[in-house]
Design a protein around this motif. Sequence first.
Motif, PDB file in Angstrom:
ATOM      1  N   GLY A  46       0.807  -1.219   0.000  1.00 41.30           N
ATOM      2  CA  GLY A  46       0.000   0.000   0.000  1.00 41.30           C
ATOM      3  C   GLY A  46       0.833   1.260   0.000  1.00 41.30           C
ATOM      4  N   VAL A  47       1.871   1.295   0.843  1.00 42.35           N
ATOM      5  CA  VAL A  47       2.722   2.482   0.942  1.00 42.35           C
ATOM      6  C   VAL A  47       3.515   2.679  -0.344  1.00 42.35           C
ATOM      7  CG1 VAL A  47       4.669   3.518   2.158  1.00 42.35           C
ATOM      8  CG2 VAL A  47       2.850   2.387   3.448  1.00 42.35           C
ATOM      9  N   ALA A  68       3.089  15.487  -7.348  1.00 38.60           N
ATOM     10  CA  ALA A  68       3.249  14.289  -6.529  1.00 38.60           C
ATOM     11  C   ALA A  68       2.936  14.558  -5.061  1.00 38.60           C
ATOM     12  CB  ALA A  68       4.664  13.752  -6.667  1.00 38.60           C
ATOM     13  N   LEU A  69       3.153  15.793  -4.609  1.00 34.85           N
ATOM     14  CA  LEU A  69       2.886  16.114  -3.206  1.00 34.85           C
ATOM     15  C   LEU A  69       1.407  15.995  -2.865  1.00 34.85           C
ATOM     16  CD1 LEU A  69       5.319  19.116  -2.604  1.00 34.85           C
ATOM     17  CD2 LEU A  69       5.540  16.763  -1.779  1.00 34.85           C
ATOM     18  N   LEU A  70       0.544  15.993  -3.885  1.00 30.24           N
ATOM     19  CA  LEU A  70      -0.874  15.758  -3.620  1.00 30.24           C
ATOM     20  C   LEU A  70      -1.094  14.378  -3.005  1.00 30.24           C
ATOM     21  CD1 LEU A  70      -2.555  17.189  -6.856  1.00 30.24           C
ATOM     22  CD2 LEU A  70      -2.543  18.222  -4.579  1.00 30.24           C
ATOM     23  N   MET A  81      -2.159  10.828   1.567  1.00 24.50           N
ATOM     24  CA  MET A  81      -2.492   9.415   1.464  1.00 24.50           C
ATOM     25  C   MET A  81      -1.368   8.558   2.038  1.00 24.50           C
ATOM     26  SD  MET A  81      -3.234   7.127  -1.941  1.00 24.50           S
ATOM     27  CE  MET A  81      -4.490   8.243  -2.535  1.00 24.50           C
ATOM     28  N   ALA A  82      -0.123   8.877   1.673  1.00 20.89           N
ATOM     29  CA  ALA A  82       1.027   8.106   2.154  1.00 20.89           C
ATOM     30  C   ALA A  82       1.178   8.224   3.669  1.00 20.89           C
ATOM     31  CB  ALA A  82       2.296   8.580   1.454  1.00 20.89           C
ATOM     32  N   MET A 114      -7.643  13.133  -0.130  1.00 18.28           N
ATOM     33  CA  MET A 114      -6.509  12.223  -0.266  1.00 18.28           C
ATOM     34  C   MET A 114      -6.157  11.594   1.077  1.00 18.28           C
ATOM     35  SD  MET A 114      -5.734  12.092  -3.449  1.00 18.28           S
ATOM     36  CE  MET A 114      -4.096  11.408  -3.536  1.00 18.28           C
ATOM     37  N   GLY A 115      -6.253  12.379   2.148  1.00 19.05           N
ATOM     38  CA  GLY A 115      -6.019  11.826   3.478  1.00 19.05           C
ATOM     39  C   GLY A 115      -7.062  10.794   3.856  1.00 19.05           C
TER      40      GLY A 115
END
Length: 508
Positions: free
Chosen positions: A156-157, A312-314, A318-319, A373-374
């Motif tokens: 997932g990560v 990519a920072l968007l 999520m990460a 995204m979170g």
Amino acid sequence: MTSSAPIPEAATTPAESASPWPALWALVIGFFMILVDLTIVTVATPTIIEKLDASVNDVVWVSSAYMLAYAVPVLITGRLGDRFGSKYIYLAGLTVFTLASLWCGLTTTVGALILARVVQGLGASMMTPQTMAIITRIFPAASRGQAMAIWGATAGVALVVGPVLGGVLTDSLGWEWIFFVNIPVGIVAFVMAVLKVPALPTHAHRFDWLGVVLSGSAMFLLCFGIQEGHQKDWAGWIIAMIAGGVVLLVLFLVWQRLNRAEPLVPLSLFRDRNFTVSNAAITCMGAIAASFGFPLMLYAQAVRGYSPLQAALLMVPMAVMSIFLARLVGSLSDRLHPRRVLGFGFATALLGFLLLTWRLSPGVAVWELAVPMGVIGVGNAFIWAPTATTANRNLPMSLAGAGAGVYNATRQVGSVLGAAAIAVLMDSRLAHYLPGAAAHGDAGAAQIRDPHVAELFSKAMQQSLWLPTAMYVVGLIAVMFYERPRHEGFGGHAAAAAAPQGAPAEGR
């Protein structure tokens, strides 16, 4: 433990006197790397379109070629590990993958890049089933859930980190470095595996070559036909390819049932409902991971004018949520019914995707994208690791290798079909709103200055995101069919086992 208690099969391996955790971390390095490469290309898509004079569909094939070469052989490579040693097949695959990464970075045409990605995918297909099979064999049942939780969380990560890392490298060093970065990582992973991963006993196997040919041909015909269909106006030969793929897939399943020697996919695996449901869930997640990054990254760079790194920072929210929740989710997977854990995960991620799709427009505030995204990250944290953990909970050790091969194959099948389908959907939506953009890649190569065009491009990408949204719905429905796990230590298991035959089992 009493004298009558069975000895865990993992204890009969050469690693019985050593801690299996160093081997796990050594395997995770290589596993993380090959999964990062599933999504690292997405953020570099506009740059590759511009530098290699490619179309949107061409660049999607850069990912699809990798996924297809990854998916097709993964069933047989799992058996190769049982026959010749999982450690040695893993090391061979790691070598192929690392050298192919160098080739990818040195290419100057999109055709050569696609070919290099095929070789890279073959290397990945040799590695992945070995990681899951080794973990299953070296960890005793009491701690196998924790180990598989780490393995699943890594997946997932990695699929979230890929676009972020791709943005950093593309922005600072150039798109080639999304592949060059694999070289030092591959060397470290190779050394760690040599030193820390045990050489496990091997077993004689008869290889189902007819099954390999049927499954591989079916996958190729289906995926190529789906992805190229819109580009070729769904010509008769495209329809014939897809139909041929369906026929070969049916023949493959029939052959697996008739093969009394050693089928490529033992259909008895699917008698375990939780294994079947986990495969359905991970197929959906593979499709989601392979598809959602393309429209989102094109929107961020073409409409909002973000650099690859900014786009990519968007993904960072999520990460962060996936990493932060990994340990908690791993412990819950051992104690709670998988229907509750994964049901929460799919429902939460679906909510996040609906919010994201709703707010995807040219002038939306950044926080309105970051919050969804979170939320998606929270949901995904409750999906990746528990799905991997639940898949092999009830399987006997004798089927662990076959189960690992099937599980990884279904995830990759989802990835291939997701990438193919998103290419069709993006092409279709761009052709509808901006005729010519899909064919030439003009809309994706640079920032769109015309507000009207930007609005139309946003709508095309917004509607493309309905594909991964639909996959979350399918996954949510699937995980409602999980049954109570039978593994030792699950809450209430002992009481359920002691109940008279025919008594109702709570939570089934």
